[in-house]
Design an enzyme around this catalytic site. Structure first.
Site, PDB file in Angstrom:
ATOM      1  N   ARG A  23       0.775  -1.291  -0.026  1.00 54.29           N
ATOM      2  CA  ARG A  23      -0.222   0.090  -0.113  1.00 54.29           C
ATOM      3  C   ARG A  23       0.822   1.211   0.058  1.00 54.29           C
ATOM      4  NH1 ARG A  23      -3.044  -3.484   3.438  1.00 54.29           N
ATOM      5  NH2 ARG A  23      -2.342  -2.409   5.160  1.00 54.29           N
ATOM      6  N   CYS A  44      -5.981 -18.797  15.194  1.00 51.93           N
ATOM      7  CA  CYS A  44      -6.961 -18.675  16.473  1.00 51.93           C
ATOM      8  C   CYS A  44      -8.304 -19.436  16.163  1.00 51.93           C
ATOM      9  CB  CYS A  44      -7.399 -17.080  16.470  1.00 51.93           C
ATOM     10  SG  CYS A  44      -5.948 -15.929  16.499  1.00 51.93           S
TER      11      CYS A  44
HETATM   12  P1  FAD Z   1       2.973 -16.961  12.975  1.00 53.71           P
HETATM   13  O1  FAD Z   1       1.415 -16.657  12.684  1.00 53.71           O
HETATM   14  O2  FAD Z   1       3.009 -18.371  13.751  1.00 53.71           O
HETATM   15  O3  FAD Z   1       3.337 -17.388  11.458  1.00 53.71           O
HETATM   16  C1  FAD Z   1       4.817 -17.715  11.308  1.00 53.71           C
HETATM   17  C2  FAD Z   1       4.768 -18.413  10.071  1.00 53.71           C
HETATM   18  O4  FAD Z   1       6.198 -18.458   9.763  1.00 53.71           O
HETATM   19  C3  FAD Z   1       4.441 -19.884  10.194  1.00 53.71           C
HETATM   20  O5  FAD Z   1       3.418 -20.249   9.271  1.00 53.71           O
HETATM   21  C4  FAD Z   1       5.793 -20.862   9.918  1.00 53.71           C
HETATM   22  O6  FAD Z   1       5.316 -21.813   8.954  1.00 53.71           O
HETATM   23  C5  FAD Z   1       6.384 -19.879   9.029  1.00 53.71           C
HETATM   24  N1  FAD Z   1       7.841 -19.777   9.290  1.00 53.71           N
HETATM   25  C6  FAD Z   1       8.639 -20.111  10.649  1.00 53.71           C
HETATM   26  N2  FAD Z   1      10.038 -20.211  10.119  1.00 53.71           N
HETATM   27  C7  FAD Z   1      10.122 -20.244   8.708  1.00 53.71           C
HETATM   28  C8  FAD Z   1      11.125 -20.174   7.677  1.00 53.71           C
HETATM   29  N3  FAD Z   1      12.326 -20.599   8.293  1.00 53.71           N
HETATM   30  N4  FAD Z   1      10.774 -20.137   6.565  1.00 53.71           N
HETATM   31  C9  FAD Z   1       9.752 -19.999   5.994  1.00 53.71           C
HETATM   32  N5  FAD Z   1       8.726 -19.880   7.024  1.00 53.71           N
HETATM   33  C10 FAD Z   1       8.865 -20.197   7.975  1.00 53.71           C
HETATM   34  N6  FAD Z   1      -3.483 -14.997  19.405  1.00 53.71           N
HETATM   35  C11 FAD Z   1      -4.491 -13.989  19.902  1.00 53.71           C
HETATM   36  O7  FAD Z   1      -4.208 -12.819  20.019  1.00 53.71           O
HETATM   37  N7  FAD Z   1      -5.977 -14.449  20.206  1.00 53.71           N
HETATM   38  C12 FAD Z   1      -6.080 -15.720  20.089  1.00 53.71           C
HETATM   39  O8  FAD Z   1      -7.250 -16.036  20.325  1.00 53.71           O
HETATM   40  C13 FAD Z   1      -5.174 -16.704  19.578  1.00 53.71           C
HETATM   41  N8  FAD Z   1      -5.385 -17.945  19.435  1.00 53.71           N
HETATM   42  C14 FAD Z   1      -4.490 -18.801  19.021  1.00 53.71           C
HETATM   43  C15 FAD Z   1      -4.771 -20.067  18.883  1.00 53.71           C
HETATM   44  C16 FAD Z   1      -3.848 -20.876  18.506  1.00 53.71           C
HETATM   45  C17 FAD Z   1      -4.297 -22.353  18.197  1.00 53.71           C
HETATM   46  C18 FAD Z   1      -2.502 -20.577  18.124  1.00 53.71           C
HETATM   47  C19 FAD Z   1      -1.645 -21.508  17.825  1.00 53.71           C
HETATM   48  C20 FAD Z   1      -2.144 -19.248  18.239  1.00 53.71           C
HETATM   49  C21 FAD Z   1      -3.289 -18.185  18.896  1.00 53.71           C
HETATM   50  N9  FAD Z   1      -2.982 -17.121  18.710  1.00 53.71           N
HETATM   51  C22 FAD Z   1      -3.657 -16.111  19.457  1.00 53.71           C
HETATM   52  C23 FAD Z   1      -1.381 -16.517  18.849  1.00 53.71           C
HETATM   53  C24 FAD Z   1      -1.304 -15.984  17.257  1.00 53.71           C
HETATM   54  O9  FAD Z   1      -1.762 -16.849  16.327  1.00 53.71           O
HETATM   55  C25 FAD Z   1       0.121 -15.520  17.071  1.00 53.71           C
HETATM   56  O10 FAD Z   1       0.553 -14.705  18.061  1.00 53.71           O
HETATM   57  C26 FAD Z   1       0.269 -14.933  15.751  1.00 53.71           C
HETATM   58  O11 FAD Z   1      -0.198 -15.811  14.574  1.00 53.71           O
HETATM   59  C27 FAD Z   1       1.854 -14.671  15.586  1.00 53.71           C
HETATM   60  O12 FAD Z   1       2.004 -14.140  14.265  1.00 53.71           O
HETATM   61  P2  FAD Z   1       3.408 -14.443  13.599  1.00 53.71           P
HETATM   62  O13 FAD Z   1       3.546 -13.802  12.285  1.00 53.71           O
HETATM   63  O14 FAD Z   1       4.505 -13.973  14.669  1.00 53.71           O
HETATM   64  O15 FAD Z   1       3.822 -16.047  13.580  1.00 53.71           O
END
Ligand code: FAD
Length: 555
Positions: A23, A44
């Protein structure tokens, strides 16, 4: 040459960073590398997919590679793991998981959003079939399939945190008998124990076996496809399926391999612009260490909201805007069997851990909306504020309705460095079905404001049994007879003025009623007559939660 922005991880932080960057910069080349089979999916929603509340897998995907390409001109490479960063050449090494081929890609800006991995401690039997963690759509499908294929009737959920409890509800929803094993003496460890107690009561009422203060020691096979979970207290729980929800650990392998700085809590160290120790590399989401907005200390707070906001800040900065991430206050909510529990800012536990003692807490139990309107139910609310200036430090709430709204209002006040006096003055929407003319937010502010002005002095329930103290219950006689604080004297509010001679002037009086209001009236009248009075905040209802959560020894 086009600005090349490469992003590792395509879910909350990574996806929001990519689309924000587009954007702001229509000409940049933006590529997301995601090692999993999905981009931008709803982690989530996973527990609810297991529970069949969300029935279609497709509802879990917020966007597809095609959406990214068509709407945003962003390339998504799925099943592509970034295995190394060559900082000198500003290149990443990518492994295609389908073919095993590796290749390099050059970047101008690199964003790491690899998330956090579920903790899997090296316990005996942890790799047995039937022991699961939940992070991805494939994980949730495997759990569903296992339950169906093995006709599982019992489950052990290790860990009573937010994800663990959501899994409990969904497993019960599928007809399983569930045991929760939680190392701490309470569920929802971020909350103070007495505030988690109503949730524990609800879980037990719904037939969940809560094994608190006990942790997993080992897993053993049992019969065909069964598992026995052995615990540190020597218990053995048989289960058809085990879900591990004992926390997550920031994915820092890539960052460590590249020599990026890691913070004291084990997350990637970033500045307020989400920049790592390398000026061309940003990191966001669950993998980074953040500053706790209230205590100022380093913290790991794995939540979706901060991850997406951090992704946006990183994109802003990469595209030349001035943008700063304010820090995290841990605003979170979870609902189990119709009861919601939410928290924002500091708890008493986290303040104590941070060595902060200049605070006070008040409890109240107002209705979520006007009592005369059908469907009124109580919210258990705790407000924590700084003693010297009334600044709000944190709040926790538990109830069937209206919890999210109150915690969100207080969360916003905390971000604006608001005080309890701001809550007194907050002008909130009101009609009988939504709130009260004096909303629970206003009441929390007024109760805390009374303390700040010295109109009321509070005593904590844990100091109940101090010597030289007389505990007075000012509820009506029938209420007293149905249950009271051990050792309390009953003088109903309406009789206090006529029975003053029964109250010692030389001893401190600690007053309580049902939820705090009548004790407040009594304490005002007694204080003006020269008595030394303290209020036991939140009344008998808070006493029960404190007692049942083990904070007060019962007689
Ligand atoms: P993620 O969303 O985990 O994404 C990281 C991605 O990076 C993954 O898909 C992984 O495969 C990829 N990855 C990792 N290493 C590599 C690599 N070397 N190369 C390529 N790809 C890679 N939070 C809330 O606020 N409310 C909720 O209700 C809630 N419920 C949840 C329920 C569950 C079951 C889970 C697991 C989490 C929940 N969370 C919730 C937490 C929330 O999902 C996370 O805080 C959020 O998704 C974090 O975002 P992120 O981008 O840091 O990591």
């Amino acid at each position: 040459m086009k600005n090349r922005i490469l992003i590792v991880g395509g879910v909350a932080g990574g996806a929001s960073c990519a689309t924000r960057a587009r954007r702001l910069d229509e000409t940049a080349e933006i590529i997301i590398f995601e090692k999993g089979p999905h981009v931008s999916f709803a982690n989530c929603g996973l527990p609810y997919f297991v529970g069949d509340v969300i029935q279609q897998e497709s509802n879990l995907t917020v966007a597809t590679p095609q959406t990214f390409r068509e709407r945003f001109d962003i390339e998504v490479r799925l099943l592509s793991e970034v295995v190394a960063i060559d900082r000198e050449r500003a290149e990443i090494l990518v492994k295609e998981l389908t073919s095993g081929r590796t290749y390099r890609e050059r970047y101008d800006s690199l964003v790491l959003s690899p998330g956090a991995a579920p903790v899997r401690p090296p316990l005996a039997g942890i790799d047995l079939p039937g022991v699961f963690t939940l992070r991805s759509i494939p994980d949730s499908k495997q759990i569903r399939e296992w339950i169906e294929r093995k006709n599982a009737k019992t489950a052990v959920v290790a860990g009573g945190g937010f994800i663990g409890l959501e899994m409990v509800e969904n497993l019960v929803q599928r007809g399983l008998q569930v045991t929760v094993l939680e190392m701490q003496n309470q569920v929802l460890p971020p909350m103070d124990p007495e505030m988690a107690e109503p949730l524990q009561r609800r879980l037990r009422e719904r037939g969940v076996n809560l094994a608190l203060g006990d942790g997993v020691l080992a897993f053993e096979p049992s019969g065909q496809d069964g598992i026995v979970v052995r615990t540190s207290k020597g218990a053995r729980h048989k289960a058809g399926i085990v879900i591990l929800g004992i926390g997550v650990r920031p994915e820092t392998g890539l960052a460590r391999g590249a020599g990026l700085e890691i913070g004291p809590r084990g997350g990637i160290r970033v500045d307020s612009q989400m920049r790592t120790s390398d000026s061309k590399i940003w990191a966001v989401g669950d993998a980074v260490e953040v500053t706790d907005y209230v205590t100022g200390q380093a913290a790991l707070v794995p939540l979706a909201g901060p991850a997406t906001r951090q992704g946006r800040v990183a994109a802003d900065v990469i595209c030349g805007r001035v943008s700063v991430f304010r820090g995290v206050q841990g605003t979170a909510i979870c609902s189990v069997f119709g009861l919601a529990a939410a928290i924002t800012g500091a708890s008493e536990k986290s303040l104590r851990r941070a060595g902060i003692s200049d605070y006070e807490a008040v409890y109240l139990h107002p209705g979520q909306h006007a009592a005369f309107f059908p469907g009124a139910s109580a919210i258990y609310l705790k407000l924590i504020f700084r003693r010297n200036d009334g600044r709000i430090l944190g709040a926790q709430a538990c109830g069937e309705d209206g919890v999210d709204k109150r915690i969100d209002v207080i969360a916003t006040a905390i971000q604006k460095q608001g005080t309890v006096f701001d809550l007194e003055e907050a002008e909130l929407c009101y009609a009988p079905q939504f709130g009260a003319a004096k909303d629970p937010i206003n009441m929390a502010g007024m109760i805390a404001g009374n303390v700040m002005r010295g109109d009321v002095q509070n005593a904590t329930w844990t100091s109940l049994s101090s010597n030289g103290v007389t505990v007075v219950d000012v509820r009506d006689r029938e209420e007293f007879e149905m249950g009271h604080v051990p050792g309390a004297t009953n003088i109903p509010l309406a009789e206090v003025r006529g029975r003053l001679s029964e109250l010692p002037t030389e001893r401190e009086l600690r007053l309580y009623c049902g939820v705090g209001q009548r004790a407040y009236y009594a304490s005002r009248l007694l204080k003006q007559r020269g008595y030394r009075v303290q209020n036991l905040s939140g009344g008998y209802r808070t006493f029960l939660s404190c007692r049942d959560s083990g904070m007060i020894e019962s007689d």
